[in-house]
Design a protein around this motif. Sequence first.
Motif, mmCIF file in Angstrom:
data_model
loop_
_atom_site.group_PDB
_atom_site.id
_atom_site.type_symbol
_atom_site.label_atom_id
_atom_site.label_comp_id
_atom_site.label_asym_id
_atom_site.label_seq_id
_atom_site.Cartn_x
_atom_site.Cartn_y
_atom_site.Cartn_z
ATOM 1 N N VAL A 177 0.813 -1.223 0.000
ATOM 2 C CA VAL A 177 0.000 0.000 0.000
ATOM 3 C C VAL A 177 0.846 1.272 0.000
ATOM 4 O O VAL A 177 0.567 2.206 -0.763
ATOM 5 C CB VAL A 177 -0.997 -0.010 1.175
ATOM 6 N N PRO A 178 1.895 1.393 0.849
ATOM 7 C CA PRO A 178 2.712 2.619 0.797
ATOM 8 C C PRO A 178 3.293 2.898 -0.587
ATOM 9 O O PRO A 178 3.419 4.062 -0.999
ATOM 10 C CB PRO A 178 3.820 2.344 1.825
ATOM 11 N N LEU A 179 3.641 1.845 -1.325
ATOM 12 C CA LEU A 179 4.174 2.031 -2.671
ATOM 13 C C LEU A 179 3.085 2.530 -3.619
ATOM 14 O O LEU A 179 3.328 3.401 -4.462
ATOM 15 C CB LEU A 179 4.759 0.720 -3.186
ATOM 16 N N PHE A 180 1.866 1.981 -3.487
ATOM 17 C CA PHE A 180 0.743 2.448 -4.288
ATOM 18 C C PHE A 180 0.450 3.924 -3.990
ATOM 19 O O PHE A 180 0.122 4.699 -4.892
ATOM 20 C CB PHE A 180 -0.511 1.615 -3.989
ATOM 21 N N ILE A 181 0.557 4.313 -2.718
ATOM 22 C CA ILE A 181 0.273 5.701 -2.337
ATOM 23 C C ILE A 181 1.280 6.653 -2.972
ATOM 24 O O ILE A 181 0.917 7.687 -3.546
ATOM 25 C CB ILE A 181 0.297 5.853 -0.800
ATOM 26 N N THR A 182 2.554 6.317 -2.864
ATOM 27 C CA THR A 182 3.585 7.175 -3.452
ATOM 28 C C THR A 182 3.430 7.269 -4.959
ATOM 29 O O THR A 182 3.553 8.342 -5.560
ATOM 30 C CB THR A 182 4.988 6.641 -3.096
ATOM 31 N N PHE A 183 3.150 6.132 -5.600
ATOM 32 C CA PHE A 183 2.942 6.113 -7.040
ATOM 33 C C PHE A 183 1.716 6.949 -7.418
ATOM 34 O O PHE A 183 1.748 7.730 -8.376
ATOM 35 C CB PHE A 183 2.759 4.667 -7.516
ATOM 36 N N GLY A 184 0.635 6.799 -6.666
ATOM 37 C CA GLY A 184 -0.582 7.562 -6.947
ATOM 38 C C GLY A 184 -0.396 9.050 -6.728
ATOM 39 O O GLY A 184 -0.923 9.872 -7.486
ATOM 40 N N GLY B 64 9.205 -2.835 -5.648
ATOM 41 C CA GLY B 64 8.076 -3.305 -4.855
ATOM 42 C C GLY B 64 7.022 -3.980 -5.705
ATOM 43 O O GLY B 64 6.455 -5.018 -5.327
ATOM 44 N N PHE B 65 6.751 -3.406 -6.872
ATOM 45 C CA PHE B 65 5.770 -4.015 -7.771
ATOM 46 C C PHE B 65 6.288 -5.344 -8.348
ATOM 47 O O PHE B 65 5.497 -6.249 -8.636
ATOM 48 C CB PHE B 65 5.407 -3.044 -8.892
ATOM 49 N N VAL B 66 7.603 -5.457 -8.506
ATOM 50 C CA VAL B 66 8.177 -6.749 -8.897
ATOM 51 C C VAL B 66 7.902 -7.780 -7.800
ATOM 52 O O VAL B 66 7.575 -8.944 -8.086
ATOM 53 C CB VAL B 66 9.697 -6.619 -9.145
ATOM 54 N N GLY B 67 8.014 -7.340 -6.559
ATOM 55 C CA GLY B 67 7.704 -8.229 -5.444
ATOM 56 C C GLY B 67 6.264 -8.703 -5.477
ATOM 57 O O GLY B 67 5.967 -9.871 -5.197
ATOM 58 N N VAL B 68 5.344 -7.794 -5.825
ATOM 59 C CA VAL B 68 3.927 -8.165 -5.948
ATOM 60 C C VAL B 68 3.754 -9.220 -7.030
ATOM 61 O O VAL B 68 3.022 -10.207 -6.860
ATOM 62 C CB VAL B 68 3.063 -6.930 -6.256
ATOM 63 N N VAL C 109 8.749 -0.943 11.573
ATOM 64 C CA VAL C 109 7.862 -1.615 12.530
ATOM 65 C C VAL C 109 6.506 -1.909 11.905
ATOM 66 O O VAL C 109 5.844 -2.889 12.267
ATOM 67 C CB VAL C 109 7.707 -0.760 13.803
ATOM 68 N N ARG C 110 6.073 -1.075 10.965
ATOM 69 C CA ARG C 110 4.777 -1.297 10.326
ATOM 70 C C ARG C 110 4.693 -2.665 9.658
ATOM 71 O O ARG C 110 3.613 -3.241 9.543
ATOM 72 C CB ARG C 110 4.518 -0.197 9.282
ATOM 73 N N TYR C 111 5.831 -3.185 9.245
ATOM 74 C CA TYR C 111 5.818 -4.466 8.537
ATOM 75 C C TYR C 111 5.822 -5.654 9.484
ATOM 76 O O TYR C 111 5.857 -6.801 9.039
ATOM 77 C CB TYR C 111 6.994 -4.516 7.566
ATOM 78 N N ALA C 112 5.779 -5.371 10.788
ATOM 79 C CA ALA C 112 5.605 -6.466 11.742
ATOM 80 C C ALA C 112 4.261 -7.147 11.520
ATOM 81 O O ALA C 112 4.094 -8.332 11.829
ATOM 82 C CB ALA C 112 5.694 -5.939 13.177
ATOM 83 N N ILE D 287 10.995 -8.330 -0.749
ATOM 84 C CA ILE D 287 11.217 -7.187 -1.644
ATOM 85 C C ILE D 287 10.235 -6.060 -1.328
ATOM 86 O O ILE D 287 10.608 -4.880 -1.283
ATOM 87 C CB ILE D 287 11.082 -7.623 -3.114
ATOM 88 N N ILE D 288 8.968 -6.407 -1.094
ATOM 89 C CA ILE D 288 7.959 -5.392 -0.771
ATOM 90 C C ILE D 288 8.315 -4.679 0.525
ATOM 91 O O ILE D 288 8.239 -3.449 0.617
ATOM 92 C CB ILE D 288 6.569 -6.039 -0.666
ATOM 93 N N VAL D 289 8.701 -5.453 1.538
ATOM 94 C CA VAL D 289 9.054 -4.859 2.836
ATOM 95 C C VAL D 289 10.266 -3.946 2.691
ATOM 96 O O VAL D 289 10.281 -2.814 3.193
ATOM 97 C CB VAL D 289 9.327 -5.959 3.872
ATOM 98 N N GLY D 290 11.293 -4.422 1.992
ATOM 99 C CA GLY D 290 12.484 -3.599 1.816
ATOM 100 C C GLY D 290 12.197 -2.316 1.056
ATOM 101 O O GLY D 290 12.644 -1.230 1.449
ATOM 102 N N SER D 291 11.429 -2.418 -0.025
ATOM 103 C CA SER D 291 11.086 -1.242 -0.829
ATOM 104 C C SER D 291 10.220 -0.275 -0.028
ATOM 105 O O SER D 291 10.424 0.940 -0.075
ATOM 106 C CB SER D 291 10.341 -1.670 -2.096
ATOM 107 N N GLY D 292 9.257 -0.830 0.705
ATOM 108 C CA GLY D 292 8.375 0.021 1.498
ATOM 109 C C GLY D 292 9.105 0.733 2.610
ATOM 110 O O GLY D 292 8.883 1.921 2.861
#
Length: 314
Positions: free
Chosen positions: A104-111, A131-135, A242-245, A272-277
């Motif tokens: 979601v944070p990646l979608f927000i930044t992209f949007g 992050g999208f590659v991770g998805v 911490v959000r990714y806990a 990958i998603i966690v690292g990118s986020g």
Amino acid sequence: MMNHNLRAAALLTLGMLLFAGEDALIKTLTRELPFSQVLGMIGLAGVLVFGGLLRLGGGRFWTRDLLAPAVVLRNSGEAVSAVAIVLALGLADLSVTAAITQAVPLFITFGAALLLGERVGWRRATAIGLGFVGVLLIVKPGLAGFEPASLWAVVAAAGLAARDLATRRVPARMSSPHLSASAFAAILLGAVLMGLVLGETPVPPTAAQTLLALGCVTLTITGYTLLVAATRIGEASALAPVRYARLVFALILARIVFGERLDPLTLAGAAIIVGSGCYTLWREARLSRRASALVPAGTAPVQPASGASGSRAA
């Protein structure tokens, strides 16, 4: 500040545990009740809770603010994401759904860059792309492990991003209980439409099922309260990882409660998603501090695209 960050991290970790528990309860309910009924029970409970808080504060639910474009868009995103989340949890694995929605944070930044014209440098653009590659690794389009139901988690992530972007334009005079009550009302409406489309008929819930639905709302409200408390006393850059806990807790619950097996591609995509986020949130917090330091006192600095995302029902 170190002690404040540690306290905030502890509060946020507990909040993420509660959010993961909420997902597990929803998945459990979807095994026993129609999808639309599960969503409707949660929406109704939320309307009663936040509507009651609104009334206690002397506010009214039906105001012209509900027709503001930003509020309509926010509530629409809330409803779409809620419907998609229930479908994803009901049809796909909890681990897959939890991993994809962490984007979601990646979608927000992209949007924010695409729709709001906010500037995103090459570093964050690269993080978003990774992050999208991770998805894609988790969804596995075209591969043997592809689950079409996992696409509902992608829809949910997009809906949550739209909700958070629209929140920036919501009239400041709207109180949190008013905004939350309207969001749950939108979820309730979404449940009704979902039931009509799927042709589902409600069934009388047992006492245990009703308690589970109330538990979902309780976990959401408590988790959101902890989230707000943490963000008020801790630095955004310190709290970003911490959000990714929530994903860690969801993976544990998926394995223990539902017996899910995690394949290497899902684990790699989640990492990958966690690292990118984490990088995106850290970078945005750093740019925000830099902008605040450069802008003269009394002038509001321009905020970079925010990737912070709270509860689905926040």
